[in-house]
Design a protein around this motif. Structure first.
Motif, PDB file in Angstrom:
ATOM      1  N   THR A 235       0.833  -1.212   0.000  1.00 36.42           N
ATOM      2  CA  THR A 235       0.000   0.000   0.000  1.00 36.42           C
ATOM      3  C   THR A 235       0.863   1.256   0.000  1.00 36.42           C
ATOM      4  O   THR A 235       0.536   2.245  -0.668  1.00 36.42           O
ATOM      5  CB  THR A 235      -0.933   0.016   1.217  1.00 36.42           C
ATOM      6  N   SER A 236       1.967   1.224   0.742  1.00 43.73           N
ATOM      7  CA  SER A 236       2.866   2.380   0.790  1.00 43.73           C
ATOM      8  C   SER A 236       3.539   2.589  -0.553  1.00 43.73           C
ATOM      9  O   SER A 236       3.651   3.718  -1.043  1.00 43.73           O
ATOM     10  CB  SER A 236       3.931   2.178   1.878  1.00 43.73           C
TER      11      SER A 236
ATOM     12  N   HIS B 185       2.467   1.688  -3.539  1.00 43.34           N
ATOM     13  CA  HIS B 185       1.508   2.170  -4.537  1.00 43.34           C
ATOM     14  C   HIS B 185       1.117   3.629  -4.285  1.00 43.34           C
ATOM     15  O   HIS B 185       0.833   4.367  -5.246  1.00 43.34           O
ATOM     16  CB  HIS B 185       0.272   1.272  -4.564  1.00 43.34           C
ATOM     17  N   ARG B 186       1.102   4.044  -3.038  1.00 40.74           N
ATOM     18  CA  ARG B 186       0.792   5.442  -2.747  1.00 40.74           C
ATOM     19  C   ARG B 186       1.853   6.354  -3.365  1.00 40.74           C
ATOM     20  O   ARG B 186       1.526   7.355  -4.024  1.00 40.74           O
ATOM     21  CB  ARG B 186       0.725   5.674  -1.237  1.00 40.74           C
TER      22      ARG B 186
END
Length: 211
Positions: free
Chosen positions: A134-135, A137-138
């Motif tokens: 998630t990090s 892709h952010r």
């Protein structure tokens, strides 16, 4: 045809990464966000040079990558020897090792990461824990927003496009399907069926070459 970067789009993406990580090295020791931005940048740069799958790269250990400096055409170049260990690849029961360009990106990240345990994960904030997807892709999405790439095309460029870009550039450079398949851990048939149109471009260049 797989969605990947054109050469111009890749340069636009690289420019966006530079903008996104401007002055981050000055603050990486105290600022987690600055360090995460740099991790994402060097992950992408190494991915585009190694052609590793996302999971293979995130599972890469320091003990499984070595960087050597070689003199090529009177120019010093840093290349990396990578071992993709059993259980970390799509083909989980096989390991493979290969050489690739981009060793300088490993060295730069090593200087920033300052991991105490050199047996830990390479692309990790602390060497012990994997960088959360998630990090990643952010930060990827923020870089894409900065990149001067056609908005319609942006929707189809994903982290796996780094691997496609690497393959495309190697084929356009004249490497055989067999060489590419061996280094990327896939079958010759898969490379041929996916990227054969690029070899046609190489043949056209040969046809128009001056003697």
């Amino acid at each position: 045809k797989r969605q990947t970067f054109t050469r111009e789009e890749w340069m636009a993406f690289v420019k966006a990464m530079r903008t996104y990580t401007k002055d981050c090295e000055k603050h990486a020791d105290a600022d987690e966000d600055a360090k995460a931005r740099l991790l994402t940048r060097y992950f992408c740069l190494f991915g585009a040079n190694s052609g590793m799958r996302y999971g293979e790269q995130m599972n890469l250990l320091w003990e499984n990558v070595q960087v050597e400096t070689q003199n090529v055409n009177k120019r010093e170049t840093q290349i990396a020897k990578v071992l993709v260990a059993i259980g970390t690849s799509k083909k989980r029961h096989k390991s493979r090792d290969f050489w690739c360009r981009g060793g300088e990106y490993i060295e730069r990240w090593k200087a920033i990461a300052k991991h105490n345990d050199k047996t830990g994960y390479v692309f990790s904030m602390n060497g012990q824990n994997k960088f959360p997807k998630t990090s990643f892709h952010r930060h990827w999405n923020r870089i894409m927003e900065l990149a001067e790439i056609d908005e319609q095309k942006k929707q189809h460029i994903v982290p796996y496009s780094l691997r496609h870009f690497c393959v495309s550039q190697r084929i356009m450079a004249g490497l055989s399907f067999a060489d590419v398949a061996q280094n990327l851990g896939t079958s010759v048939f898969h490379v041929e069926s996916t990227y054969n149109h690029l070899q046609d471009e190489v043949r056209k260049r040969f046809a128009h070459a001056d003697y």
